[in-house]
Design a protein around this motif. Structure first.
Motif, PDB file in Angstrom:
ATOM      1  N   LEU A 178     -46.567  59.996 -28.124  1.00 35.38           N
ATOM      2  CA  LEU A 178     -46.626  58.776 -28.926  1.00 35.38           C
ATOM      3  C   LEU A 178     -47.430  58.956 -30.209  1.00 35.38           C
ATOM      4  O   LEU A 178     -47.600  58.002 -30.975  1.00 35.38           O
ATOM      5  CB  LEU A 178     -47.218  57.637 -28.091  1.00 35.38           C
ATOM      6  N   SER A 190     -50.413  60.104 -23.972  1.00 38.17           N
ATOM      7  CA  SER A 190     -49.180  59.306 -24.009  1.00 38.17           C
ATOM      8  C   SER A 190     -48.777  58.861 -22.610  1.00 38.17           C
ATOM      9  O   SER A 190     -48.324  57.724 -22.408  1.00 38.17           O
ATOM     10  CB  SER A 190     -48.057  60.117 -24.651  1.00 38.17           C
ATOM     11  N   ARG A 206     -48.173  55.005 -21.364  1.00 38.78           N
ATOM     12  CA  ARG A 206     -46.886  54.591 -20.781  1.00 38.78           C
ATOM     13  C   ARG A 206     -47.063  54.081 -19.351  1.00 38.78           C
ATOM     14  O   ARG A 206     -46.407  53.130 -18.933  1.00 38.78           O
ATOM     15  CB  ARG A 206     -45.900  55.760 -20.818  1.00 38.78           C
ATOM     16  N   GLN A 255     -43.840  51.059 -20.089  1.00 37.55           N
ATOM     17  CA  GLN A 255     -42.864  51.077 -21.173  1.00 37.55           C
ATOM     18  C   GLN A 255     -42.672  52.497 -21.693  1.00 37.55           C
ATOM     19  O   GLN A 255     -43.630  53.277 -21.757  1.00 37.55           O
ATOM     20  CB  GLN A 255     -43.324  50.190 -22.330  1.00 37.55           C
ATOM     21  N   ASP A 256     -41.419  52.823 -22.097  1.00 37.60           N
ATOM     22  CA  ASP A 256     -41.169  54.113 -22.748  1.00 37.60           C
ATOM     23  C   ASP A 256     -41.712  54.116 -24.165  1.00 37.60           C
ATOM     24  O   ASP A 256     -42.137  55.153 -24.676  1.00 37.60           O
ATOM     25  CB  ASP A 256     -39.666  54.404 -22.800  1.00 37.60           C
ATOM     26  N   ILE A 257     -41.624  52.982 -24.842  1.00 42.53           N
ATOM     27  CA  ILE A 257     -42.128  52.731 -26.199  1.00 42.53           C
ATOM     28  C   ILE A 257     -41.255  53.396 -27.260  1.00 42.53           C
ATOM     29  O   ILE A 257     -40.795  52.745 -28.194  1.00 42.53           O
ATOM     30  CB  ILE A 257     -43.602  53.130 -26.360  1.00 42.53           C
ATOM     31  N   GLN A 279     -37.242  47.332 -20.275  1.00 45.14           N
ATOM     32  CA  GLN A 279     -37.845  48.018 -21.413  1.00 45.14           C
ATOM     33  C   GLN A 279     -37.756  47.158 -22.674  1.00 45.14           C
ATOM     34  O   GLN A 279     -36.726  46.555 -22.941  1.00 45.14           O
ATOM     35  CB  GLN A 279     -37.163  49.370 -21.644  1.00 45.14           C
TER      36      GLN A 279
END
Length: 207
Positions: free
Chosen positions: A6, A32, A36, A41-43, A64
């Protein structure tokens, strides 16, 4: 396929962190993963992911955020009958309405009869017990506040790669923060900043 970190090594270097390329990559991946795991969340952006969700209610929550729907990224919603395998393609604006990540089932646009077969026998205005959704979600660019938290955690990991409580050389003694022992952990302030991104725990994914 593993999700990308991220934040980037360039973000770490801009924040003043130092380390080998391998150490930076590991620190970013660990940071990261913690973000998560907390947000559920994957983001980062994912295109056309297919999931099966438990229905049975009027509102179906897609797990999501944020949902991305446009000409290049259509939203496909299919209700699946138990045991028989019969499928019903639900159409937005006819069978359900969409608000954010909530899909609210409407009443049938046609009068159901026994001649129609399934879904005539199902309770009207609710989703089938199982719903298969193909949708795109996430951010093209990771929000700055998430990048800041990942960089903060990664910097702490780089500062104490050996998970030491303290280090001493001659008369110099360094005591490491408790958050860096065993891998940097999200602090209360981190969690407060991430709360708006966190998914509720009641979303159920069947596969």
């Amino acid at each position: 396929m593993p999700l990308p970190p991220l934040a980037t090594a360039a973000d770490l270097e801009a924040a003043g962190a130092t380390g080998t390329a391998e150490a930076m990559d590991l620190a970013l991946r660990r940071a990261s993963a913690r973000v998560r795991r907390y947000t559920r969340q994957d983001i980062t952006f994912t295109a056309s992911e297919t999931v099966e969700l438990s229905g049975g209610e009027r509102i179906l929550w897609l797990p999501q955020y944020p949902l991305v729907v446009d000409d290049a990224h259509p939203l496909t919603v299919v209700e699946v009958a138990d045991f028989s395998g019969v499928e019903w393609n639900a159409v937005e604006g006819r069978d359900y309405s969409r608000l954010g990540n909530e899909l609210t089932r409407g009443y049938p646009w046609q009068a159901p009869t026994r001649l129609m077969g399934w879904p005539w026998s199902r309770a009207q205005g609710v989703w089938a017990p199982k719903v298969r959704v193909t949708y795109s979600h996430g951010y093209d660019e990771v929000p700055d506040d998430i990048v800041d938290i990942v960089v903060d955690l990664a910097t702490m990991n780089l500062a104490n790669p050996g998970n030491l409580r303290e280090a001493a050389i001659d008369d110099y003694r360094q005591v490491f923060a408790a958050e860096t022992i065993g891998g940097a952990r999200l602090s209360k302030s981190h969690k407060d900043d991430l709360r708006s991104y966190r998914r509720a725990a009641f979303s159920v994914v069947l596969q």
